[in-house]
Design an enzyme around this catalytic site. Structure first.
Site, PDB file in Angstrom:
ATOM      1  CG  HIS A  44      52.196  27.449  38.468  1.00 50.86           C
ATOM      2  ND1 HIS A  44      52.994  27.346  39.593  1.00 50.86           N
ATOM      3  CD2 HIS A  44      51.392  28.537  38.672  1.00 50.86           C
ATOM      4  CE1 HIS A  44      52.692  28.310  40.437  1.00 50.86           C
ATOM      5  NE2 HIS A  44      51.725  29.045  39.903  1.00 50.86           N
ATOM      6  CB  SER A  85      50.765  30.320  42.766  1.00 52.26           C
ATOM      7  OG  SER A  85      51.772  31.018  42.073  1.00 52.26           O
TER       8      SER A  85
END
Length: 282
Positions: A255, A103
């Site tokens: 994610h 991320s």
């Protein structure tokens, strides 16, 4: 062979950096793990045991997260965070390494490649942030108010760890008390909210297309098919803009790929480090 492991804190660029080091007795390859926004090295808890079997592994808490420093005098820009990590590696006498960022950590990894070429020989981007702009002028001005850090604390408290985990994990059955407590722990120290307030001002935005196209380091992109935070479309765009990049998509994954698919991620990393990149996206 068993890795020699230890945890330490080292002052770099005027701030304490907490890291965990797993020294492999035979491997010449070192991996540096960089976590994402509002997280800590806890997010690599399933990946580290797999990687340390074959490589030396350094997992870092980025300031102001985890057990690292939260000083408001530190500059929390991506470039300075990247510089701080390269200086940490220099201090540990590690001349080259594979950098792996999840991320926001992926964006910091890209900053290492762009601004400090030659430090990282390869990079693995796990659902990396990409193409985000800096905070708006109104938010930047508001962040200078004396008690703005309390607003940050209130805002994050309203969303709650459970809601955030459901947003980043595709298979909600994986969410348990250990995960909840692990992702909540960094926020038990109120100092983090002042650090986050400073980060709002310092974050310069993600690297633009023209900067990405100048990066010549081989990159492996691993993405969750159902990523709600950084959509797969961002991964596809990064794969086009980075001169030497391959993109791998994990089905039925969100994610938080190091939590959801550690074995698959580790397998792809081993192949990437052990073999030259065969394909480019041009």
């Amino acid at each position: 062979m068993e890795a020699n492991s230890f945890a330490a804190s080292k002052t770099v660029a005027g701030i304490d950096i907490y890291y965990e080091y797993y020294q492999h007795p035979a491997s010449r390859d070192t991996i540096v793990l960089i976590h994402g926004f509002l997280s800590s090295l806890f997010s690599f808890r399933h990946l580290v045991p797999l990687l340390k079997e074959d490589y030396s592994v350094i997992s870092v808490d980025l300031p102001p997260f985890g057990k690292s420093g939260k000083r408001t005098s530190y500059e929390y820009s991506y470039k300075n965070l990247a510089r701080t990590l390269t200086e940490l590696m220099d201090g540990l006498n590690i001349s080259t390494y594979t950098v792996i960022g999840h991320s926001m950590g992926g964006q910091i990894a890209l900053n290492i490649l762009r601004h400090f070429p030659g430090k990282a020989s390869k990079a693995v981007l796990l659902c990396s942030s990409g193409y985000l702009k800096p905070a708006g002028r109104a938010l930047m001005l508001s962040s200078r108010l004396p008690l703005f850090h309390l607003y940050v604390k209130y805002h994050l408290g309203r969303s709650g760890v459970e809601k955030n985990l459901r947003n980043v994990v595709h298979d909600h059955s994986l969410i348990d008390d250990e995960m909840r407590e692990g992702y909540l722990a960094p926020f038990m120290d109120n100092g983090i909210f002042k650090g986050l307030t400073r980060m709002i001002r310092d974050r310069e935005g993600d690297l633009p297309q023209e900067a990405l196209r100048q990066i010549q380091t081989p990159c492996l992109l691993i993405w969750g098919e159902h990523d709600k935070v950084v959509p797969l479309s961002v991964g596809k765009r990064l794969a086009r803009d980075l001169p030497q990049a391959n993109l791998i998509v994990l089905e039925d994954t969100g994610h938080l790929v190091p939590e959801e698919r550690p074995e698959e991620v580790a397998s792809h990393i081993r192949k990437f480090i052990g073999e030259p990149l065969q394909q480019t996206n041009r």
